[in-house]
Design a protein around this motif. Structure first.
Motif, short mmCIF file in Angstrom:
data_model
loop_
_atom_site.label_atom_id
_atom_site.label_comp_id
_atom_site.label_asym_id
_atom_site.label_seq_id
_atom_site.Cartn_x
_atom_site.Cartn_y
_atom_site.Cartn_z
N PHE A 1 -3.12 12.72 -11.45
CA PHE A 1 -2.15 12.97 -10.39
C PHE A 1 -0.81 12.27 -10.64
O PHE A 1 0.25 12.79 -10.31
N LEU B 1 -3.42 1.88 -6.88
CA LEU B 1 -3.63 2.21 -5.46
C LEU B 1 -4.65 3.33 -5.29
O LEU B 1 -5.45 3.32 -4.37
N TYR B 2 -4.60 4.32 -6.17
CA TYR B 2 -5.51 5.46 -6.06
C TYR B 2 -6.83 5.23 -6.78
O TYR B 2 -7.68 6.12 -6.82
N ARG C 1 5.98 1.53 -11.70
CA ARG C 1 5.57 2.19 -10.47
C ARG C 1 4.34 3.06 -10.71
O ARG C 1 3.43 3.12 -9.89
N ALA C 2 4.32 3.74 -11.86
CA ALA C 2 3.17 4.60 -12.17
C ALA C 2 1.90 3.77 -12.23
O ALA C 2 0.86 4.17 -11.71
N ASN D 1 0.54 18.70 -16.59
CA ASN D 1 -0.05 17.36 -16.52
C ASN D 1 -0.64 16.93 -17.86
O ASN D 1 -0.55 15.78 -18.25
N THR E 1 11.89 -0.51 -5.32
CA THR E 1 12.12 -1.69 -6.15
C THR E 1 13.37 -1.52 -7.02
O THR E 1 13.98 -2.49 -7.44
N LYS F 1 0.82 -1.21 0.00
CA LYS F 1 0.00 0.00 0.00
C LYS F 1 0.86 1.26 0.00
O LYS F 1 0.33 2.37 0.03
N ASP G 1 2.53 4.37 -1.14
CA ASP G 1 2.27 5.17 -2.33
C ASP G 1 3.17 6.40 -2.41
O ASP G 1 2.88 7.34 -3.14
N GLU H 1 1.36 0.91 -10.71
CA GLU H 1 1.05 0.48 -9.34
C GLU H 1 0.30 1.57 -8.59
O GLU H 1 -0.70 1.32 -7.91
N LEU H 2 0.80 2.80 -8.71
CA LEU H 2 0.19 3.91 -7.98
C LEU H 2 -1.21 4.21 -8.49
O LEU H 2 -2.11 4.50 -7.71
N LYS H 3 -1.38 4.15 -9.80
CA LYS H 3 -2.72 4.40 -10.35
C LYS H 3 -3.71 3.40 -9.79
O LYS H 3 -4.85 3.73 -9.49
N ASP I 1 10.86 4.84 -5.02
CA ASP I 1 10.62 3.57 -5.68
C ASP I 1 11.73 2.62 -5.28
O ASP I 1 12.76 2.52 -5.94
N LYS J 1 2.24 10.65 -23.07
CA LYS J 1 2.01 9.25 -22.80
C LYS J 1 1.15 8.61 -23.90
O LYS J 1 1.38 7.49 -24.32
#
Lengths: 539, 319
Positions: free
Chosen positions: B34, B52-53, B45-46, A422, A134, A126, A128, B48-50, A132, A429
């Motif tokens: 976010f 989680l949220y 990681r991105a 953003n 890892t 959990k 967040d 994973e976080l998405k 990182d 992306k």
């Protein structure tokens, strides 16, 4: 016409320019006999070094928490809470030795157990936060995350002062990842169970650390107060109280001028520097930042897959003019994906891509792009049109007109799109771009400046160069700086010949401190907090 | 009257649902979230976080989840500040409310007084001078005006603080605290009053002039009533009617924060939280706060309607 030379005479030298007249320190500041006040922009109140979201909170946690391993002003790792460390010959096992008698500010002991606890939390499913872990590849970390093990097998507490960390692969940035601030297990881990970070979250506003200062109080939007930590391992800091006051770029100069703050960061513009000099009581600090700005190519676009087109776009952009306009002498054209202050910076034999429209035209001709009737180049019936994503900021305000004009001259039609940051990242992306302009975050290790050119990380961008992959791996495989230097040097040459980005610039950072205070000697790796243990009020 | 209020209250329910849907869609459809803005994250990681949220969930389930929490009075949890949205807003909103209320009382008072006097003697010297001053004040860019005030009163004269809400490091309580806050309030209040009083004065003046020209005022004057009675008893009451509506719309403004003024004066208000949250795509804060403002707008409108109905019985009868 701008040129780098026209600034040479009146440009402030890097380093600290001492105040000329300390007697001009404002009366309001002189009244504060035991408190130093520094400006801060937008703290958000998450005072846990592994949970904050923005860098301002990091500035706060750096005051409260000391790191296991620190950086020097060149970005090399130096002892912090850890007295020493050794790495096994295969580069996979780290043995970290703590200094004896380390204490948290409440007097409780700091041991290797605390370090192991901190790293375990980072592997929580959990978790967040921004770290990182890892990427440190600690053995057994993934098993813990997936619930297959109850602890991280790679973390072994040998004795209270020694921790052994076993990783599955060597990595130069591993040590800085595991060498961060240390959370107290007794305090933060009281009710901790895997998958439940609630207790930790409730303590974001009540931090317990071991840094130079102890947290007292946060008044949202106004200030954060601290007092000197008697248990700090380098001795109690000489100034009893320290306060971060919330300021903003429109009035931080006025606050410094009236003596409301003793230290703040400013924009490195000649006007600001001149104003600071006029105050008389300002020690002016100018130092290099470690980030760099760039325009990324979308290599999924057939036009940009041709390396000659990419090179032509670099030759064809007058980056020196851009940097001169934007930074007015306080920035340099970036040649490598690393800042000049780093130990890895070496431009020998790296193509600097000096502005050369003739060369750009030649490369585009060679690539088969012929000038059409309206001056825009055409190949196979397609016009050489490129979109450029930018967000609103000073650099881009100048970039758009300069790039449009320069590219027009070599037959490239540039179509800029201004969006917010953003949205830019999201469009990038989705692949909706040809070129995208943005800056990196602060980079501590040369690996941080190149990891996203690694083929598996650059999927969105579509960059794939096996030699680059190999060199990135090699550069990250050892901790020995002398062995890493030639690898990065080679990597920068390869990246220059097969460019994934147009490197734009490296900037400088300006801060000032009042002459009534000594000891501020900030650099980009340590910021202002690195000097805090030495900051003293002149009596 | 009770039926009227009840009916209007019931009407707000579908409006609130519509507002919540609109707000959700508006922010959910804004490009970027976010996680997207964080360039230091690896792709893994991105993702994973998405997860989680909950940002990887379909829109409809995200909306229903948010709505479900809302109905239980839970505005959500700020991604950026890591505290409940209601707690976050509570930290800043009252500072904005204090600043806005004081400024509002002042500029309504000034606008009302000046508007009435101007309307009593239209095209007099006073009226002309007021017009010039009003247009001068209105045409100042906010940012410039704020900096000018700081330069004059804080930096050059040292009369007032540059910004903030209290003196840094001060532990003052009680009366001493009130005095400190008052000193810090002076400049932002002056800035807000200067920027707001102008248009309102014009509005009052026009409203008064309209009424003064009406037949019943002429009748009142013809009856031989004193000018003062004519203006205050007959004209003002009628001129105030359209202004009640305007007042209703001021309600959300009291809580939304005067963005530029708060920013320049470092006033710890809610305005910059809103903008920061937009920049960071902190959806729970954005949606929670926008919805709060929507509720206030609807509520302000409701209060205005009720007051209007109370002041003018014809409205009640018609609806």
């Amino acid at each position: 016409m701008f040129s780098s030379l026209s600034f040479a005479d009146d440009v402030l030298k890097e380093g600290i320019t001492p105040a000329t007249d300390a007697s001009q320190v404002p009366a309001a500041a002189k009244l504060r006999t035991d408190t130093v006040i520094a400006g801060i922009s937008e703290p958000q109140g998450i005072f846990n070094p592994y949970f904050f979201v923005n860098g301002w909170d990091e500035n706060v946690t750096n005051v409260i928490f000391a790191r296991l391993i620190d950086w020097d002003s060149q970005g090399k790792l130096v002892p912090g809470l850890a007295e020493s460390w050794t790495v096994s010959p295969d580069g996979k096992t780290y043995t970290i030795k703590l200094r004896p008698n380390l204490k948290y500010s409440d007097g409780s002991a700091l041991t290797a157990e605390d370090v192991a606890f901190t790293l375990t939390v980072l592997y929580d499913p959990k978790y967040d936060g921004d770290t990182d872990i890892t990427l440190a590849h600690i053995a057994g970390g993934d098993d813990y995350k997936q619930g297959k093990a109850d602890s991280v097998s790679g973390l072994k507490v040998i004795d209270p002062l020694t921790l052994q960390v076993t990783t599955t692969q060597p990595g130069a940035t591993t040590l800085q990842k595991i060498g961060g601030p240390v959370l107290s297990k007794a305090y933060y881990g009281k009710d901790y169970q895997r998958g439940n970070l609630d207790t930790l979250r409730t303590l974001h506003g009540k931090p317990l650390g071991n840094g130079p200062y102890v947290y007292d109080k946060y008044i949202p939007g106004q200030e954060i107060r601290f007092h000197a930590n008697k248990n700090y391992y380098r001795g109690t800091p000489p100034t009893p109280r320290f306060i971060y006051r919330v300021t903003n770029p429109s009035t931080n100069f006025q606050l410094f001028q009236t003596g409301d703050t003793d230290y703040d960061a400013f924009t490195s513009r000649p006007d600001d520097i001149e104003q600071l000099k006029l105050l008389g009581f300002a020690n002016i600090n100018l130092y290099g930042s470690s980030d760099y700005s760039k325009i990324e190519f979308n290599l999924h676009r057939p036009i940009l897959q041709d390396v000659k087109v990419r090179q032509a776009l670099i030759y064809g952009l007058d980056r020196q003019k851009l940097i001169d306009v934007v930074y007015q002498g306080y920035g340099t054209v970036a040649i490598e994906p690393i800042a000049p202050i780093s130990w890895a910076y070496n431009t020998d034999g790296v193509n600097p891509y000096k502005f050369d429209p003739a060369q750009a035209n030649k490369l585009l001709d060679e690539a088969g792009w012929k000038t059409g009737t309206d001056g825009i180049r055409v190949k196979d019936g397609k016009r050489l049109e490129l979109t450029l994503l930018v967000s609103k900021k000073v650099l881009n305000d100048a970039l758009i007109p300069i790039a449009k004009e320069d590219y027009q001259k070599i037959g490239v039609l540039l179509k800029p799109q201004v969006v917010d940051f953003n949205a830019l990242m999201s469009q990038r992306k989705a692949g909706n771009y040809d070129l995208a302009s943005f800056s990196t975050s602060t980079l501590n290790d040369p690996h941080d400046g190149v990891w996203d050119y690694y083929s598996t990380e650059a999927k969105e961008q579509g960059y794939n160069n096996p030699e680059v992959d190999k060199l990135i791996n090699e550069g990250n495989a050892t901790l020995d700086i002398e062995k890493r230097k030639p690898v990065y040097h080679e990597l920068y040459k390869v990246l220059a010949n097969d460019p994934p980005v147009i490197l734009l610039g490296n900037r400088k950072i300006l801060s000032a401190s009042s002459a009534r205070v000594t000891g501020f000697k900030p650099d980009i790796y340590n910021g202002l907090t690195g000097s805090l243990p030495d900051v003293k009020i002149v009596k | 009257m009770r039926n009227f209020i009840l009916r209007r209250l019931l009407q707000t329910i579908p409006m609130l649902f519509l507002a919540s849907l609109l707000i959700f869609m508006l922010f959910a459809k804004t490009p970027g979230d976010f996680i997207d803005g964080n360039i230091t994250l690896t792709a893994q990681r991105a993702a994973e976080l998405k997860a989680l949220y909950g940002l990887d969930q379909p829109l409809l389930s995200r909306y229903l989840h948010w709505l479900g929490n809302l109905l239980q009075g839970d505005l959500g949890f700020s991604l950026q500040y890591q505290i409940p949205v209601s707690q976050l807003l509570n930290q800043y909103i009252w500072n904005s409310f204090l600043l806005a209320t004081i400024a509002m009382v002042l500029y309504w008072g000034i606008a009302l007084a000046v508007g009435i006097v101007s309307a009593m003697k239209p095209y007099s010297l006073f009226d002309h001078v007021v017009s010039v001053v009003i247009f001068a004040a209105m045409s100042f860019p906010t940012f410039f005006l704020c900096l000018l005030l700081i330069k004059w009163f804080a930096v050059d004269l040292h009369w007032l603080p540059v910004g903030g809400m209290t003196n840094t490091g001060s532990d003052a309580t009680g009366w001493a605290w009130v005095m400190q806050v008052a000193a810090h309030l002076v400049l932002p209040v002056i800035a807000l009053v200067m920027l707001q009083a102008g248009s309102l004065t014009r509005y009052f003046r026009a409203s008064m002039l309209d009424v003064v020209r009406m037949d019943f005022i002429r009748t009142a004057r013809a009856k031989g009533l004193r000018e003062r009675t004519v203006i205050f008893k007959h004209a003002l009451r009628n001129a105030l009617l359209p202004i009640i509506t305007l007042l209703g719309f001021e309600l959300p403004g009291l809580f939304s924060g005067a963005l530029i003024t708060e920013k320049v004066f470092n006033w710890p208000g809610v305005g910059h939280i809103h903008i920061d949250s937009l920049a960071a795509r902190d959806y729970p804060v954005l949606m929670g706060f926008t919805l709060f403002l929507a509720v206030l707008t609807i509520l302000g409108n409701l209060i205005a309607d009720v007051l209007y109905a109370w002041a003018d019985p014809r409205i009640r009868v018609r609806s």
